[in-house]
Scaffold this active site. Structure first.
Site, PDB file in Angstrom:
ATOM      1  N   ASP A  58     -14.685  17.364  11.319  1.00 16.25           N
ATOM      2  CA  ASP A  58     -13.395  16.748  11.010  1.00 16.25           C
ATOM      3  C   ASP A  58     -12.971  15.908  12.217  1.00 16.25           C
ATOM      4  OD1 ASP A  58     -10.649  16.300  10.847  1.00 16.25           O
ATOM      5  OD2 ASP A  58     -10.241  18.226   9.880  1.00 16.25           O
ATOM      6  N   SER A 124      -3.878  -1.215   4.272  1.00 12.21           N
ATOM      7  CA  SER A 124      -3.859  -1.440   2.827  1.00 12.21           C
ATOM      8  C   SER A 124      -2.730  -2.381   2.444  1.00 12.21           C
ATOM      9  CB  SER A 124      -3.633  -0.083   2.145  1.00 12.21           C
ATOM     10  OG  SER A 124      -3.233  -0.256   0.816  1.00 12.21           O
ATOM     11  N   TYR A 149       0.882   8.422   1.321  1.00 11.64           N
ATOM     12  CA  TYR A 149      -0.334   7.673   1.672  1.00 11.64           C
ATOM     13  C   TYR A 149       0.045   6.303   2.243  1.00 11.64           C
ATOM     14  CZ  TYR A 149      -3.899   4.183   0.825  1.00 11.64           C
ATOM     15  OH  TYR A 149      -4.724   3.100   0.959  1.00 11.64           O
ATOM     16  N   LYS A 153      -0.074   4.664   6.288  1.00  9.72           N
ATOM     17  CA  LYS A 153      -0.712   3.407   6.728  1.00  9.72           C
ATOM     18  C   LYS A 153       0.285   2.581   7.546  1.00  9.72           C
ATOM     19  CE  LYS A 153      -4.749   3.894   4.774  1.00  9.72           C
ATOM     20  NZ  LYS A 153      -5.932   4.138   5.603  1.00  9.72           N
ATOM     21  N   TYR A 177      -6.563  -4.014   3.164  1.00 14.83           N
ATOM     22  CA  TYR A 177      -7.415  -4.147   1.982  1.00 14.83           C
ATOM     23  C   TYR A 177      -6.558  -4.305   0.736  1.00 14.83           C
ATOM     24  CZ  TYR A 177     -10.632  -1.219   4.861  1.00 14.83           C
ATOM     25  OH  TYR A 177     -11.407  -0.659   5.842  1.00 14.83           O
ATOM     26  N   ASN A 179      -7.681  -4.435  -3.516  1.00 12.96           N
ATOM     27  CA  ASN A 179      -8.236  -3.357  -4.355  1.00 12.96           C
ATOM     28  C   ASN A 179      -9.763  -3.348  -4.319  1.00 12.96           C
ATOM     29  OD1 ASN A 179      -5.432  -3.757  -5.277  1.00 12.96           O
ATOM     30  ND2 ASN A 179      -5.980  -2.281  -6.856  1.00 12.96           N
ATOM     31  N   ASN A 199      -7.909   5.448 -10.047  1.00 10.83           N
ATOM     32  CA  ASN A 199      -8.007   3.987  -9.964  1.00 10.83           C
ATOM     33  C   ASN A 199      -8.682   3.400 -11.196  1.00 10.83           C
ATOM     34  OD1 ASN A 199      -8.491   4.720  -6.624  1.00 10.83           O
ATOM     35  ND2 ASN A 199      -6.766   3.507  -7.320  1.00 10.83           N
ATOM     36  N   ARG A 291       3.101   3.443 -15.104  1.00 14.20           N
ATOM     37  CA  ARG A 291       2.895   4.541 -14.163  1.00 14.20           C
ATOM     38  C   ARG A 291       3.938   4.419 -13.047  1.00 14.20           C
ATOM     39  NH1 ARG A 291      -2.952   4.725 -11.232  1.00 14.20           N
ATOM     40  NH2 ARG A 291      -2.154   2.812 -10.315  1.00 14.20           N
TER      41      ARG A 291
HETATM   42  N1  UFG Z   1      -4.285   1.201 -14.254  1.00 10.92           N
HETATM   43  C1  UFG Z   1      -4.275   1.466 -15.593  1.00 10.92           C
HETATM   44  N2  UFG Z   1      -4.900   2.608 -16.029  1.00 10.92           N
HETATM   45  C2  UFG Z   1      -5.522   3.472 -15.189  1.00 10.92           C
HETATM   46  C3  UFG Z   1      -5.529   3.177 -13.803  1.00 10.92           C
HETATM   47  C4  UFG Z   1      -4.894   2.033 -13.378  1.00 10.92           C
HETATM   48  O1  UFG Z   1      -3.720   0.698 -16.389  1.00 10.92           O
HETATM   49  O2  UFG Z   1      -6.043   4.498 -15.662  1.00 10.92           O
HETATM   50  C5  UFG Z   1      -3.658  -0.047 -13.774  1.00 10.92           C
HETATM   51  C6  UFG Z   1      -2.505   0.180 -12.816  1.00 10.92           C
HETATM   52  O3  UFG Z   1      -1.314   0.383 -13.514  1.00 10.92           O
HETATM   53  C7  UFG Z   1      -2.531  -1.108 -11.996  1.00 10.92           C
HETATM   54  C8  UFG Z   1      -4.022  -1.474 -11.956  1.00 10.92           C
HETATM   55  O4  UFG Z   1      -4.602  -0.778 -13.040  1.00 10.92           O
HETATM   56  O5  UFG Z   1      -1.850  -2.137 -12.672  1.00 10.92           O
HETATM   57  C9  UFG Z   1      -4.714  -1.059 -10.674  1.00 10.92           C
HETATM   58  O6  UFG Z   1      -4.474   0.321 -10.432  1.00 10.92           O
HETATM   59  P1  UFG Z   1      -5.302   1.151  -9.340  1.00 10.92           P
HETATM   60  O7  UFG Z   1      -4.829   2.555  -9.406  1.00 10.92           O
HETATM   61  O8  UFG Z   1      -6.755   0.900  -9.480  1.00 10.92           O
HETATM   62  O9  UFG Z   1      -4.875   0.450  -7.970  1.00 10.92           O
HETATM   63  P2  UFG Z   1      -3.432   0.248  -7.318  1.00 10.92           P
HETATM   64  O10 UFG Z   1      -3.213  -1.220  -7.236  1.00 10.92           O
HETATM   65  O11 UFG Z   1      -2.401   1.061  -7.963  1.00 10.92           O
HETATM   66  O12 UFG Z   1      -3.656   0.885  -5.881  1.00 10.92           O
HETATM   67  C10 UFG Z   1      -4.718   0.459  -5.063  1.00 10.92           C
HETATM   68  C11 UFG Z   1      -5.217   1.620  -4.229  1.00 10.92           C
HETATM   69  C12 UFG Z   1      -4.214   2.030  -3.220  1.00 10.92           C
HETATM   70  C13 UFG Z   1      -3.724   0.848  -2.454  1.00 10.92           C
HETATM   71  C14 UFG Z   1      -3.245  -0.251  -3.352  1.00 10.92           C
HETATM   72  C15 UFG Z   1      -2.930  -1.465  -2.542  1.00 10.92           C
HETATM   73  O13 UFG Z   1      -5.528   2.733  -5.024  1.00 10.92           O
HETATM   74  O14 UFG Z   1      -4.841   2.898  -2.315  1.00 10.92           O
HETATM   75  O15 UFG Z   1      -4.269  -0.596  -4.273  1.00 10.92           O
HETATM   76  O16 UFG Z   1      -2.386  -2.468  -3.316  1.00 10.92           O
HETATM   77  F1  UFG Z   1      -2.717   1.229  -1.658  1.00 10.92           F
END
Ligand code: UFG
Length: 334
Positions: A58, A124, A149, A153, A177, A179, A199, A291
């Site tokens: 760790d 992020s 989270y 950051k 970053y 996505n 995700n 969500r």
């Molecule tokens: N989504 C769905 N269904 C799902 C999962 C996601 O419709 O089952 C949609 C979300 O609502 C969003 C898009 O897909 O509109 C992307 O969602 P993700 O969960 O893949 O990614 P996020 O943009 O929510 O978050 C990601 C990372 C985070 C980071 C963020 C930075 O998971 O760690 O991008 O913008 F902080």
């Protein structure tokens, strides 16, 4: 140059390890396999045909960390050892702050002790909260994070800013970053979320492969062209190359911040369509409620990284979908 990768067996760490080894860097990896496993190390060796030092512990274990700096002449550190599940961070805030923030402090203290002042930090786009306008530049306002989270950051970014202010011989690069998706084209390394993925791309892959029944599209009433959330998806190999460019170009002290994204926004339904076209697989979906904590639109202005690092994302959405799918298929075969 010898580069230490904390969390180097993880999703982004392992892809960066491959790019660094292929470019002739020596690397040392520390990982406790809390979100990875040792097969990843063999896969990195297989892809690159190169070897490297590995330590299993760790990264918050100060004594063991110091031993790594004593046994290796480390020139630079890239910190990938963060916990990254948004929902889990809400349930386990202490674990997240302890691992991400305290861990970063211990790492930076150890670097300082051994005179290593070159640091790349995995940040992020989440630090921008709900952006006032898109595309998001590095000058856009940060703050307004909605989960531990994201806040971790932001806190680490602040710590790095204060550290640089106190001693401007540090060379610190914060990479924000967008996505990350996709996998190495060999199909030997990729993303392996444990349990049901949060995700979008890993979820789509599991629906296409029949492991999950149906994708819930979280909201179709956002102010976006088709009503579903828009994000800047970036191929993990492009992202990894961004780290290498940061190492190559940043050979003088300073505090640098770069967005790593493509500059293009795609909706959830764009991703579903492109995935189906790239892989020939059907993705069953239904519209579900929004969500909590999601924003409508988030994409980068990546022009600063292009101008200063000579980096830009080359792989398109079809590459991202095909490589994500290919990785899972390869894994099933093995
Ligand atoms: N989504 C769905 N269904 C799902 C999962 C996601 O419709 O089952 C949609 C979300 O609502 C969003 C898009 O897909 O509109 C992307 O969602 P993700 O969960 O893949 O990614 P996020 O943009 O929510 O978050 C990601 C990372 C985070 C980071 C963020 C930075 O998971 O760690 O991008 O913008 F902080």
């Amino acid at each position: 140059m010898k580069v230490l990768l904390t969390g180097g067996a993880g999703y982004i760490g392992s892809h960066t390890a491959v790019e660094l080894l292929n470019a002739g860097y020596e690397i040392v990896i520390i990982d406790d396999f809390s979100n990875s496993n040792e097969n990843v190390l063999n896969a990195i060796k297989k892809i690159t045909n190169k070897d490297f030092e590995f330590y299993k512990f760790d990264y918050k274990d100060r004594e063991k960390l110091e031993k790594v700096f004593e046994e290796n002449k480390i020139d630079a550190v890239i910190n990938f050892a963060g916990f990254k599940a948004v929902g889990e961070s809400v349930q386990k805030p202490l674990e997240y702050y302890y691992n991400n923030v305290t861990g970063a402090i211990i790492l930076l203290q150890t670097m300082k002790k051994y005179g290593v002042k070159r640091f790349i930090f995995s940040s992020s786009a989440t630090v921008y909260g709900n952006p006032e306008k898109v595309p998001i530049t590095e000058e856009s306002k940060t703050g307004g994070t909605t989960n531990p989270y994201g806040t971790s950051k932001l806190q680490i970014e602040q710590i790095l800013t204060d550290l640089y202010k106190s001693d401007n011989t540090w060379n610190i690069c914060i990479l924000r970053y967008f996505n990350p998706v996709g996998a190495h084209s060999s199909g030997l390394i990729g993303e392996e979320p444990q349990g049901i993925p949060n995700n979008l791309m890993p979820y789509i892959v599991r629906v296409a492969s029949g492991e999950l029944e149906i994708l819930s599209v979280f909201g179709n009433d956002y102010d976006t062209p088709d009503g579903t959330g828009v994000r800047d998806y970036i191929h993990v190999v492009d992202l990894s190359i961004g780290h290498m460019k940061a190492l190559q170009k940043l050979d003088r002290s300073g505090l640098y911040i770069y967005n790593l994204g493509t500059g293009k926004g795609y909706s959830v339904l764009d991703i579903v369509r492109n995935f189906e076209e790239a892989t020939g697989q059907k993705v069953k979906y239904k519209i579900a409620p929004r969500r909590d904590g999601d924003i409508a639109t988030c994409y980068a202005d990546p022009s600063k990284a292009k101008a200063e690092l000579g980096w830009e994302a080359k792989r398109d959405l079809k590459d991202m979908c095909r490589d994500s799918w290919n990785y899972i298929q390869k894994k099933k075969e093995s």
